[in-house]
Design an enzyme around this catalytic site. Sequence first.
Site, PDB file in Angstrom:
ATOM      1  N   ARG A  61      -0.632 -43.590  -5.535  1.00 38.94           N
ATOM      2  CA  ARG A  61      -1.684 -42.588  -5.323  1.00 38.94           C
ATOM      3  C   ARG A  61      -3.086 -43.140  -5.605  1.00 38.94           C
ATOM      4  NH1 ARG A  61       0.564 -38.263  -8.185  1.00 38.94           N
ATOM      5  NH2 ARG A  61      -0.654 -38.883  -9.995  1.00 38.94           N
ATOM      6  N   TYR A  70     -24.167 -27.886   4.227  1.00 35.57           N
ATOM      7  CA  TYR A  70     -22.978 -27.792   5.096  1.00 35.57           C
ATOM      8  C   TYR A  70     -22.189 -26.534   4.710  1.00 35.57           C
ATOM      9  CZ  TYR A  70     -18.445 -29.394   7.028  1.00 35.57           C
ATOM     10  OH  TYR A  70     -17.261 -29.512   7.702  1.00 35.57           O
ATOM     11  N   ASP A  83     -25.417 -35.065  -0.356  1.00 32.66           N
ATOM     12  CA  ASP A  83     -24.520 -35.228   0.789  1.00 32.66           C
ATOM     13  C   ASP A  83     -25.276 -36.125   1.764  1.00 32.66           C
ATOM     14  OD1 ASP A  83     -23.169 -35.075   3.236  1.00 32.66           O
ATOM     15  OD2 ASP A  83     -22.400 -33.064   2.806  1.00 32.66           O
ATOM     16  N   LYS A 123     -17.437 -38.987   9.804  1.00 29.56           N
ATOM     17  CA  LYS A 123     -18.505 -39.059  10.804  1.00 29.56           C
ATOM     18  C   LYS A 123     -18.778 -40.524  11.185  1.00 29.56           C
ATOM     19  CE  LYS A 123     -18.576 -34.578  10.460  1.00 29.56           C
ATOM     20  NZ  LYS A 123     -19.231 -33.870   9.372  1.00 29.56           N
TER      21      LYS A 123
HETATM   22  C1  LIG Z   1     -18.648 -32.924   8.457  1.00 26.77           C
HETATM   23  C2  LIG Z   1     -19.424 -32.819   7.212  1.00 26.77           C
HETATM   24  C3  LIG Z   1     -18.790 -32.655   5.997  1.00 26.77           C
HETATM   25  C4  LIG Z   1     -17.305 -32.490   5.874  1.00 26.77           C
HETATM   26  O1  LIG Z   1     -16.581 -33.602   6.294  1.00 26.77           O
HETATM   27  P1  LIG Z   1     -15.032 -33.429   6.697  1.00 26.77           P
HETATM   28  O2  LIG Z   1     -14.502 -34.798   6.660  1.00 26.77           O
HETATM   29  O3  LIG Z   1     -15.019 -32.801   8.050  1.00 26.77           O
HETATM   30  O4  LIG Z   1     -14.405 -32.535   5.662  1.00 26.77           O
HETATM   31  C5  LIG Z   1     -19.566 -32.603   4.857  1.00 26.77           C
HETATM   32  N1  LIG Z   1     -20.902 -32.696   4.917  1.00 26.77           N
HETATM   33  C6  LIG Z   1     -21.551 -32.856   6.077  1.00 26.77           C
HETATM   34  C7  LIG Z   1     -23.038 -32.962   6.074  1.00 26.77           C
HETATM   35  C8  LIG Z   1     -20.841 -32.912   7.265  1.00 26.77           C
HETATM   36  O5  LIG Z   1     -21.483 -33.029   8.419  1.00 26.77           O
END
Ligand SMILES: *Cc1c(COP(=O)(O)O)cnc(C)c1O
Length: 393
Positions: free
Chosen positions: A56, A109, A181, A206
Amino acid sequence: MSEDKYQAATALTHLGREPKSVQGPVNPGVIRASTQLFPNTKELLAANGTRWAYGRYGTQTHAALESVLCELEGFEGCLLTPSGLSAVTVTLLGLLRTGDHLLMPDSVYDPSRHFCDHVLRENGVEVTFYDPLIGAEIATLIQTNTKVVFVESPGSHTFEVQDIPAIAKVAHDAGAIVVSDSTWATPIGWVPQALGIDVSVHAATKYIGGHSDVMMGVVLASGAAFSKIKAMHKLLGLAVSADEASLALRGVRTLSTRMKQHAKNGLAIAHWLATQPEVETVLYPPLTGAPGHELWKRDFNASVAASLMGVVFKSSVHRAAAVSLVDTVKLFGIGYSWGGYESLILASKPAASRTQTADRWQNAMVRIHVGLEDPEDLIRDLEQGFSALRQAM
Ligand SMILES: *Cc1c(COP(=O)(O)O)cnc(C)c1O
């Protein structure tokens, strides 16, 4: 590698592997493990508390990805999580306790907001959503129990550029931790620690993955903040497969090259959109004259800008007309998760979830991710979309 400091493009290519010390494949193997074996009980006990005790905690595949990401942003520790959202939630759970106070930007988000509303508030953490453009005025919202100030710049769907250094100064003076973020920025789009960011979180889903086929989150931090989040990560049992880690590492190798093209294409499309008579504002900080451009230029690395942007239409354009644009274009897929090699579009409605800034977002809007296609083809496609929009007005 770590004695030498390389440019991002070189670092992305060479970190996390030792080309002169192996004979064999360029890439580290995909090492999958649940059980880790030991030659005897003494060795098993010695491994307790280390990552090699149990599958893990990850294998050499995970370690290679983590080391690249740590070096890129200059943090001591990296945690991989099953999604970007779980990177946000494990960070907040690790840093906050009942009775603490969290400051969250109104443009955060959406699922991160839902986590605050449902899990944190229901467990006695105070949450205040603030205007993302507040800057140093955030001092007026600081309480004696404020432990975390969260930033997300540019904001989701509305792309407000935050004055992170001003916010971080106030936060640090109050003894709070700044969590960012950093998904839009990517690990090469700014220098997070120079801006005052203590914990940098990414949806690796992303641009890091970059090919629309990986779900992963990343948390980067140092010192006590990292230890707290790491402990929570372990308690929650979060794990990522070696296959996903390997795909993310593959994405990292081309991150700088892809981002340079995303930046060029993004700017070309933003320029074109800004000349359309039905468009009120293009929410793309790299575009000269766009909201937040000056702050963005100060804090971000322009040559590798993300290509995710918003379009605000004039009030004469109804949402149904914007939807007909979205449904008419052929090269732009309709979908949420961006940062892959391909273009995307969707009608967005940010006001629905805002509590401080909803009145700013009453016009019809679309969000566009510009992919690696030739911008001329994308513009021809968008021309078709705009004629459909005009017919529907
Ligand atoms: C897409 C996104 C997330 C979440 O990511 P996931 O992998 O889809 O859970 C968090 N913050 C931002 C700014 C995003 O665009």
